[in-house]
Every structure is written in C-alpha cells, then in structure tokens.
Design a protein around this motif. Structure first.
Motif, PDB file in Angstrom:
ATOM      1  N   GLU A 178       0.825  -1.207   0.000  1.00 18.61           N
ATOM      2  CA  GLU A 178       0.000   0.000   0.000  1.00 18.61           C
ATOM      3  C   GLU A 178       0.856   1.254   0.000  1.00 18.61           C
ATOM      4  O   GLU A 178       0.507   2.246  -0.624  1.00 18.61           O
ATOM      5  N   SER A 179       1.992   1.217   0.661  1.00 20.46           N
ATOM      6  CA  SER A 179       2.889   2.363   0.681  1.00 20.46           C
ATOM      7  C   SER A 179       3.480   2.612  -0.708  1.00 20.46           C
ATOM      8  O   SER A 179       3.590   3.748  -1.149  1.00 20.46           O
ATOM      9  N   ALA A 180       3.852   1.541  -1.404  1.00 21.74           N
ATOM     10  CA  ALA A 180       4.483   1.678  -2.719  1.00 21.74           C
ATOM     11  C   ALA A 180       3.483   1.867  -3.856  1.00 21.74           C
ATOM     12  O   ALA A 180       3.748   2.613  -4.800  1.00 21.74           O
ATOM     13  N   PHE A 181       2.333   1.187  -3.783  1.00 21.77           N
ATOM     14  CA  PHE A 181       1.395   1.180  -4.911  1.00 21.77           C
ATOM     15  C   PHE A 181       0.063   1.853  -4.622  1.00 21.77           C
ATOM     16  O   PHE A 181      -0.747   2.011  -5.524  1.00 21.77           O
ATOM     17  N   GLY A 182      -0.215   2.185  -3.401  1.00 23.36           N
ATOM     18  CA  GLY A 182      -1.488   2.813  -3.048  1.00 23.36           C
ATOM     19  C   GLY A 182      -2.507   1.825  -2.519  1.00 23.36           C
ATOM     20  O   GLY A 182      -3.172   2.093  -1.538  1.00 23.36           O
ATOM     21  N   ASP A 183      -2.633   0.681  -3.179  1.00 26.01           N
ATOM     22  CA  ASP A 183      -3.579  -0.345  -2.733  1.00 26.01           C
ATOM     23  C   ASP A 183      -3.269  -1.664  -3.425  1.00 26.01           C
ATOM     24  O   ASP A 183      -2.457  -1.721  -4.352  1.00 26.01           O
ATOM     25  N   LEU A 184      -3.933  -2.737  -2.974  1.00 26.59           N
ATOM     26  CA  LEU A 184      -3.669  -4.074  -3.521  1.00 26.59           C
ATOM     27  C   LEU A 184      -4.133  -4.224  -4.966  1.00 26.59           C
ATOM     28  O   LEU A 184      -3.518  -4.946  -5.741  1.00 26.59           O
ATOM     29  N   LYS A 185      -5.232  -3.562  -5.343  1.00 21.80           N
ATOM     30  CA  LYS A 185      -5.716  -3.675  -6.725  1.00 21.80           C
ATOM     31  C   LYS A 185      -4.697  -3.121  -7.709  1.00 21.80           C
ATOM     32  O   LYS A 185      -4.414  -3.744  -8.738  1.00 21.80           O
ATOM     33  N   THR A 186      -4.155  -1.941  -7.396  1.00 19.78           N
ATOM     34  CA  THR A 186      -3.146  -1.345  -8.276  1.00 19.78           C
ATOM     35  C   THR A 186      -1.926  -2.249  -8.342  1.00 19.78           C
ATOM     36  O   THR A 186      -1.371  -2.485  -9.420  1.00 19.78           O
ATOM     37  N   PHE A 187      -1.523  -2.797  -7.202  1.00 21.50           N
ATOM     38  CA  PHE A 187      -0.398  -3.722  -7.157  1.00 21.50           C
ATOM     39  C   PHE A 187      -0.667  -4.940  -8.051  1.00 21.50           C
ATOM     40  O   PHE A 187       0.190  -5.356  -8.822  1.00 21.50           O
ATOM     41  N   GLY A 188      -1.866  -5.502  -7.939  1.00 25.65           N
ATOM     42  CA  GLY A 188      -2.226  -6.656  -8.763  1.00 25.65           C
ATOM     43  C   GLY A 188      -2.170  -6.340 -10.249  1.00 25.65           C
ATOM     44  O   GLY A 188      -1.654  -7.131 -11.047  1.00 25.65           O
ATOM     45  N   LEU A 189      -2.684  -5.175 -10.636  1.00 27.64           N
ATOM     46  CA  LEU A 189      -2.636  -4.777 -12.044  1.00 27.64           C
ATOM     47  C   LEU A 189      -1.198  -4.592 -12.523  1.00 27.64           C
ATOM     48  O   LEU A 189      -0.848  -4.979 -13.640  1.00 27.64           O
ATOM     49  N   MET A 190      -0.354  -4.005 -11.682  1.00 30.45           N
ATOM     50  CA  MET A 190       1.047  -3.794 -12.059  1.00 30.45           C
ATOM     51  C   MET A 190       1.782  -5.133 -12.185  1.00 30.45           C
ATOM     52  O   MET A 190       2.606  -5.310 -13.078  1.00 30.45           O
ATOM     53  N   LYS A 191       1.462  -6.083 -11.308  1.00 31.23           N
ATOM     54  CA  LYS A 191       2.067  -7.411 -11.412  1.00 31.23           C
ATOM     55  C   LYS A 191       1.647  -8.089 -12.711  1.00 31.23           C
ATOM     56  O   LYS A 191       2.459  -8.711 -13.389  1.00 31.23           O
TER      57      LYS A 191
END
Length: 191
Positions: free
Chosen positions: A61-74
């Motif tokens: 969350e600190s790096a990407f804002g939230d888990l959804k954004t992290f999932g999309l980036m992955k």
C-alpha cells in the motif's frame, strides 16, 4: 481467580490476546512443518507469518497505493515478461527502442483489459476490451479460475501466485469478463 498460562517466549514475549480460529487441516499441517523447521512454537510461527503478511500489505500500500493497483502492475509486468523477443535481447528491454515500444503496447493493452465498461450514445461498448496476447488472456483465465478452496498442499507455486493475484485484484478480476476456457484445456488428456 482463573489460572493463567505460562509466559510467552520467543520473538513476541509481550503477547496478551488469545486468538482462537478454525483452519483447514492442510493449513494446520503446513504450519506445523514450518514451526518445526524454524524452531518456533506453533503460536510463534502463526504470529510470525501473520505479521509478515500484514507488513507486506503495508509495504504494498505504501508503494502502490492499494492491492488492486499492485495486482494490475504485477499482471502488466507478467505481460512484459511474456513478450517473445524479450528473451533474445542482449540488454534490458528498457535499453532497446523496439522492445520498449512493444512492452508499452503490452502494458497498455493489459490495463485497457480492466478498463470500466462504458455505454455511450455513439459507440455502444457492452463487452470487455480485447486483452490481445494469448499469454495474457491465458493468465487472466488462470486468475479467474483459481480456486481458493483447494488444499494448499495440492496447489502449485503458479496456482498460488494466481490466487494471490485474484485476491489482490478483488472485484477487478471479472472486469475483462469471464473468459471461456481454452480449447486445449478441455481436451487435455483425451486423444
């Protein structure tokens, strides 16, 4: 007065709360094996893994804002990784103009695949946008088909990664629309 248990030892001696929960048998067995390997008690191993997971969520969350954004980036990173010419490069894809442009296209297509569906008067769009590359379509299919109820011991590393992505994407997982199973999967095993 009720009798209190022994004082907690190990990494977390300040424990004060008791947490009782039901878990699946395969999870229990994996936790026992992990505790034996690490030399921790079951309680210590449980807290260690729970805290590590919560810390990871905070870092994401600190790096990407939230888990959804992290999932999309992955998912976008996996799409770049699956590019055909990527393996033939002598350097990183960011150092090659053609590879960079191809990666940019793959990333854009990946993100567009999760774009909210819109209806406009001049251009009615009712279905999900095309995801493009077959590898990306297959990955999204795998994420959508991931079954969180399967025993952990019977799930491959890849399937665990798909379950993680499914969890991270949350309600976005169905945004591209439920993709039909690939034909080769249905006929697998038949000759």
């Amino acid at each position: 007065m009720a009798r209190r248990g022994r004082r907690p030892k190990g990494e977390y001696p300040e424990k004060k709360r008791v947490f009782a929960s039901r878990i699946r048998e395969d999870t229990w067995e994996m936790l026992q094996r992990a505790a034996a390997r690490s030399g921790r008690s079951l309680s210590q191993e449980f807290e260690f893994r729970l805290r590590r997971s919560l810390d990871d969520d905070e870092k994401i969350e600190s790096a990407f804002g939230d888990l959804k954004t992290f999932g999309l980036m992955k998912l976008a990173a996996q799409a770049v990784k699956s590019m055909c010419d990527l393996n033939n490069l002598k350097g990183h894809w960011t150092a090659n103009v053609t590879a960079f442009d191809e990666a940019l296209e793959v990333i854009t297509r990946t993100l567009k695949g999760f774009r909210p569906h819109v209806l406009t008067a001049t251009n009615l769009v009712t279905g999900p946008p095309e995801l493009g590359k077959p590898a990306l379509v297959e990955t999204v299919r795998e994420i959508q088909a991931a079954d969180p109820t399967r025993p952990l011991g019977k799930v491959s590393k890849r399937e665990r990664a798909m379950l993680r992505l499914q969890s991270e994407l949350g309600d976005l997982v169905d945004r591209p629309g439920r993709l039909p199973e690939a034909k080769h999967r249905k006929t697998k095993g038949r000759k």
